[in-house]
Scaffold this active site. Structure first.
Site, PDB file in Angstrom:
ATOM      1  N   GLY A 122     -34.172   5.556  29.226  1.00  0.00           N
ATOM      2  CA  GLY A 122     -33.499   4.784  30.273  1.00  0.00           C
ATOM      3  C   GLY A 122     -34.434   4.554  31.444  1.00  0.00           C
ATOM      4  O   GLY A 122     -34.301   5.191  32.492  1.00  0.00           O
ATOM      5  N   GLU A 239     -46.308   6.772  25.105  1.00  0.00           N
ATOM      6  CA  GLU A 239     -45.649   5.628  24.469  1.00  0.00           C
ATOM      7  C   GLU A 239     -46.674   4.562  24.074  1.00  0.00           C
ATOM      8  O   GLU A 239     -46.619   3.991  22.987  1.00  0.00           O
ATOM      9  CB  GLU A 239     -44.592   5.039  25.419  1.00  0.00           C
ATOM     10  CG  GLU A 239     -43.751   3.961  24.749  1.00  0.00           C
ATOM     11  CD  GLU A 239     -42.621   3.432  25.636  1.00  0.00           C
ATOM     12  OE1 GLU A 239     -42.557   3.811  26.816  1.00  0.00           O
ATOM     13  OE2 GLU A 239     -41.818   2.631  25.139  1.00  0.00           O
TER      14      GLU A 239
HETATM   15  C1  LIG Z   1     -37.788  -4.376  21.685  1.00  0.00           C
HETATM   16  C2  LIG Z   1     -37.721  -3.812  23.074  1.00  0.00           C
HETATM   17  C3  LIG Z   1     -37.322  -2.511  23.247  1.00  0.00           C
HETATM   18  C4  LIG Z   1     -37.240  -1.976  24.526  1.00  0.00           C
HETATM   19  N1  LIG Z   1     -36.799  -0.683  24.657  1.00  0.00           N
HETATM   20  C5  LIG Z   1     -36.666  -0.164  25.897  1.00  0.00           C
HETATM   21  C6  LIG Z   1     -36.143   1.157  26.060  1.00  0.00           C
HETATM   22  O1  LIG Z   1     -35.807   1.848  25.094  1.00  0.00           O
HETATM   23  N2  LIG Z   1     -36.003   1.625  27.304  1.00  0.00           N
HETATM   24  C7  LIG Z   1     -36.359   0.908  28.404  1.00  0.00           C
HETATM   25  O2  LIG Z   1     -36.236   1.438  29.509  1.00  0.00           O
HETATM   26  N3  LIG Z   1     -36.853  -0.351  28.294  1.00  0.00           N
HETATM   27  C8  LIG Z   1     -36.997  -0.900  27.063  1.00  0.00           C
HETATM   28  N4  LIG Z   1     -37.482  -2.198  26.918  1.00  0.00           N
HETATM   29  C9  LIG Z   1     -37.727  -2.993  28.121  1.00  0.00           C
HETATM   30  C10 LIG Z   1     -39.187  -3.288  28.386  1.00  0.00           C
HETATM   31  O3  LIG Z   1     -39.850  -2.147  28.866  1.00  0.00           O
HETATM   32  C11 LIG Z   1     -39.212  -4.446  29.418  1.00  0.00           C
HETATM   33  O4  LIG Z   1     -38.647  -5.586  28.778  1.00  0.00           O
HETATM   34  C12 LIG Z   1     -40.620  -4.762  29.883  1.00  0.00           C
HETATM   35  O5  LIG Z   1     -41.134  -3.712  30.660  1.00  0.00           O
HETATM   36  C13 LIG Z   1     -40.666  -6.076  30.710  1.00  0.00           C
HETATM   37  O6  LIG Z   1     -39.720  -6.038  31.730  1.00  0.00           O
HETATM   38  P1  LIG Z   1     -38.699  -7.262  31.931  1.00  0.00           P
HETATM   39  O7  LIG Z   1     -38.063  -7.550  30.601  1.00  0.00           O
HETATM   40  O8  LIG Z   1     -37.811  -6.913  33.068  1.00  0.00           O
HETATM   41  O9  LIG Z   1     -39.590  -8.510  32.260  1.00  0.00           O
HETATM   42  P2  LIG Z   1     -40.244  -8.899  33.744  1.00  0.00           P
HETATM   43  O10 LIG Z   1     -40.769  -7.656  34.305  1.00  0.00           O
HETATM   44  O11 LIG Z   1     -39.134  -9.600  34.472  1.00  0.00           O
HETATM   45  O12 LIG Z   1     -41.353  -9.845  33.321  1.00  0.00           O
HETATM   46  C14 LIG Z   1     -41.171 -11.253  33.067  1.00  0.00           C
HETATM   47  C15 LIG Z   1     -42.526 -11.882  32.829  1.00  0.00           C
HETATM   48  O13 LIG Z   1     -43.338 -11.783  34.027  1.00  0.00           O
HETATM   49  C16 LIG Z   1     -44.587 -11.157  33.741  1.00  0.00           C
HETATM   50  N5  LIG Z   1     -45.004 -10.301  34.866  1.00  0.00           N
HETATM   51  C17 LIG Z   1     -44.210  -9.464  35.586  1.00  0.00           C
HETATM   52  N6  LIG Z   1     -44.949  -8.840  36.531  1.00  0.00           N
HETATM   53  C18 LIG Z   1     -46.227  -9.262  36.395  1.00  0.00           C
HETATM   54  C19 LIG Z   1     -47.445  -8.958  37.056  1.00  0.00           C
HETATM   55  N7  LIG Z   1     -47.510  -8.062  38.063  1.00  0.00           N
HETATM   56  N8  LIG Z   1     -48.579  -9.570  36.652  1.00  0.00           N
HETATM   57  C20 LIG Z   1     -48.549 -10.483  35.620  1.00  0.00           C
HETATM   58  N9  LIG Z   1     -47.401 -10.810  34.952  1.00  0.00           N
HETATM   59  C21 LIG Z   1     -46.270 -10.211  35.324  1.00  0.00           C
HETATM   60  C22 LIG Z   1     -44.299 -10.289  32.509  1.00  0.00           C
HETATM   61  O14 LIG Z   1     -45.480  -9.997  31.787  1.00  0.00           O
HETATM   62  C23 LIG Z   1     -43.329 -11.181  31.733  1.00  0.00           C
HETATM   63  O15 LIG Z   1     -44.036 -12.134  30.998  1.00  0.00           O
HETATM   64  C24 LIG Z   1     -37.580  -2.756  25.659  1.00  0.00           C
HETATM   65  C25 LIG Z   1     -37.984  -4.077  25.484  1.00  0.00           C
HETATM   66  C26 LIG Z   1     -38.051  -4.618  24.201  1.00  0.00           C
HETATM   67  C27 LIG Z   1     -38.489  -6.045  24.036  1.00  0.00           C
END
Ligand SMILES: Cc1cc2nc3c(=O)[nH]c(=O)nc-3n(C[C@H](O)[C@H](O)[C@H](O)COP(=O)(O)OP(=O)(O)OC[C@H]3O[C@@H](n4cnc5c(N)ncnc54)[C@H](O)[C@@H]3O)c2cc1C
Length: 377
Positions: A122, A239
């Site tokens: 989480g 991880e």
């Molecule tokens: C299959 C899967 C399993 C997952 N499992 C878990 C889980 O078990 N537990 C959990 O906690 N999370 C989990 N996640 C979540 C995952 O960690 C997040 O989706 C990921 O960290 C990206 O965050 P976001 O989706 O909020 O995208 P955002 O952070 O909103 O990013 C959107 C876009 O902006 C870009 N971006 C953002 N900031 C920057 C920056 N500083 N510089 C350049 N580009 C940037 C990103 O690369 C992306 O392309 C999972 C995700 C997936 C797809």
């Protein structure tokens, strides 16, 4: 760094190979990939067999080489991988082993290794993904418990988990990275609601997690209060650094199968395709060498993988996508006959450049921490 295997390690390999040959025919049939309770039971059953045979702790083995041999042999034999036990075995467990107290290690590690308890993660929130330090789930101290309220999202395997490695904000006044704590949340605590998220592929492998005044004992905090960001970096380094290692072996096997299929269906005569598969084979070979290096380095520095994990994660997630694209080219419509599991794997390969930190974030880390470039805004 010596990449060759000793006689003792080769003996370990031979014993393991023999055990796998005897054990695998007795496994029950694999459950439907969309049946998560069935998958939990199957994956925990496999972990229990490994434990009883003395291999349960192999992912945390003091010898990195034995871990790599284990992965090579289990994949070669077609054995299951960690499945629903992914978080517990590959990053929550190792984090508790590295950062937990004696009592915490005694409470949580045994059940993970025996396949009795499953963990989920989480960390992410609707407004805190890449910018994880912006998380807002609040934990307020009340006697010997924290009262936790907030929302998590994308929590993989939450529906079948017993525990969650949970990041909470314990000091809203402190600078963002200094007010976070790492808690072990019992998923059956009053106030925890899990709402599965169904993907386009039909799987509900992750969920939204709602926390409404959930009481979590202070004794479930791993690391000091407000020092959770440092503990989080330990979790993320496991991880990114070692958790996907087993899959690389599977990818290399798939690549071999693709080359065989291409020879049979005539696609091998196409030099562009041969170049493509050759490039992928070289890429996965380089990734395997990088793994050996990262795992050996972690061993030399107290067991926690370093920033090389981001280099690995970045390249692996793209290589995996290219591999499944190449598979679609080689197999054409025949890929549809390979069954639901293969097709789900293909679709889920698209998520690898997002999960565990996006490629852009890994590039930022490599730029700042390896190349020494100035921090982005
Ligand atoms: C299959 C899967 C399993 C997952 N499992 C878990 C889980 O078990 N537990 C959990 O906690 N999370 C989990 N996640 C979540 C995952 O960690 C997040 O989706 C990921 O960290 C990206 O965050 P976001 O989706 O909020 O995208 P955002 O952070 O909103 O990013 C959107 C876009 O902006 C870009 N971006 C953002 N900031 C920057 C920056 N500083 N510089 C350049 N580009 C940037 C990103 O690369 C992306 O392309 C999972 C995700 C997936 C797809």
């Amino acid at each position: 760094m010596d990449l060759s295997y000793t006689g003792e390690e080769e003996e370990f390999r031979a014993r393991l190979r023999e055990w796998l040959a005897a054990e695998l025919p007795g496994l029950p049939p694999r459950p439907d990939p969309l049946d998560w309770p069935g998958r939990r039971a199957y994956d925990c059953g496999w972990q229990r067999r490994l434990h009883d045979a003395g291999y349960g702790h192999v992912h945390w083995d003091a010898s990195p080489t034995r871990r790599l041999i284990f992965l090579e042999e289990t994949e070669r034999a077609g054995a299951p991988y960690v499945g629903a036990n992914f978080v517990g075995l590959l990053h929550a467990g190792p984090t508790i082993a590295a950062e937990g107290t004696e009592e915490q290690r005694a409470r949580w590690l045994g059940p993970v290794l025996r396949g009795d308890e499953v963990w989920c993660q989480g960390f992410s929130e609707p407004d805190a993904g890449s910018d994880l330090a912006g998380l807002r789930t609040r934990a307020v101290r009340d006697g010997d418990a924290y009262v936790v309220t907030g929302q998590k999202i994308w929590t993989s395997h939450a529906e079948v988990a017993d525990w969650c490695e949970l990041l909470v904000r314990t000091d809203p006044e402190a600078p963002r990275h200094r007010g976070i704590s790492w808690l072990a949340l019992p998923m059956d605590a009053p106030g925890v609601t899990v709402r599965p998220l169904r993907t386009l592929a039909g799987s509900a492998e992750f969920a939204e997690l709602f926390l409404d005044e959930v009481r979590v004992p202070v004794g479930n905090r791993v690391g000091e209060e407000n020092d959770g960001w440092r503990v989080t970096m330990v979790t993320l380094s496991f991880e990114r650094g070692t958790a996907f290692v087993g899959e690389v072996v599977a990818c290399r096997r798939l690549l071999g199968e693709l080359a065989r299929a291409a020879r049979e269906n005539g696609r091998w005569d196409d030099p562009a395709l041969r170049r493509r598969l050759g490039g992928l084979a070289a890429g996965f070979q380089a990734l395997w060498r990088l793994i050996q290096r990262n795992v050996s380095e972690a061993q030399a520095t107290g067991g926690v993988p370093g920033v090389g994990g981001s280099v690995f994660k970045l390249h692996y997630s793209h290589a995996r996508q290219e591999l499944y694209d190449a598979a679609a080219e080689v197999l054409g419509p025949d890929a549809l006959d390979l069954g639901r599991e293969w097709n789900l794997d293909r679709l889920s390969s698209l998520s690898y450049t997002i999960a565990a930190g996006t490629s852009q974030i890994q590039r930022n880390i490599v730029a700042e921490r390896i190349l020494g470039l100035p921090k982005g805004r």
